[in-house]
Write a protein that holds these residues in place. Sequence first.
Motif, PDB file in Angstrom:
ATOM      1  N   ASP A  31      -1.260  -6.786   8.244  1.00 54.54           N
ATOM      2  CA  ASP A  31      -0.614  -5.802   7.368  1.00 54.54           C
ATOM      3  C   ASP A  31      -1.073  -5.919   5.925  1.00 54.54           C
ATOM      4  OD1 ASP A  31       0.858  -4.603   9.379  1.00 54.54           O
ATOM      5  OD2 ASP A  31       2.427  -6.112   9.246  1.00 54.54           O
TER       6      ASP A  31
ATOM      7  N   ARG B 251      -7.261  -1.360  11.887  1.00 52.03           N
ATOM      8  CA  ARG B 251      -6.515  -2.310  11.072  1.00 52.03           C
ATOM      9  C   ARG B 251      -7.125  -3.669  11.360  1.00 52.03           C
ATOM     10  NH1 ARG B 251      -2.986  -0.652   7.494  1.00 52.03           N
ATOM     11  NH2 ARG B 251      -1.800   1.132   8.088  1.00 52.03           N
TER      12      ARG B 251
ATOM     13  N   GLN C 257      -4.596  -1.515   3.956  1.00 52.89           N
ATOM     14  CA  GLN C 257      -4.147  -0.141   4.120  1.00 52.89           C
ATOM     15  C   GLN C 257      -5.338   0.782   3.943  1.00 52.89           C
ATOM     16  OE1 GLN C 257      -0.686   1.135   1.999  1.00 52.89           O
ATOM     17  NE2 GLN C 257       0.263  -0.869   2.131  1.00 52.89           N
TER      18      GLN C 257
END
Length: 90
Positions: free
Chosen positions: A18, A14, A21
């Motif tokens: 956030d 990652r 994805q």
Amino acid sequence: MMCPRADLRLYGRRLLNDREQIHHAQYRGYDIRVIGIQATRGWTLGLRIFHQGKRLVRYRQDSPLYLDFEHARIAGLLRAYEIIERRLSA
């Protein structure tokens, strides 16, 4: 079929908090990684295709063409299937 996440170098990064994805899949012996990155006006697409641990394809589309990650995921998988089929038929 989803890829196992045993190799974190290949399958679990990652990078952008956030806003990123990753979808992992396998197709005809190839590992596919579709990366969706959320921008201000949509999602961009990144694609990696591996065969026997060796990266064959690295693709990135910088313009935010997709409404959400699902749209980017489907487009990435279709492109990956097309690339793999071309390689197998050659």
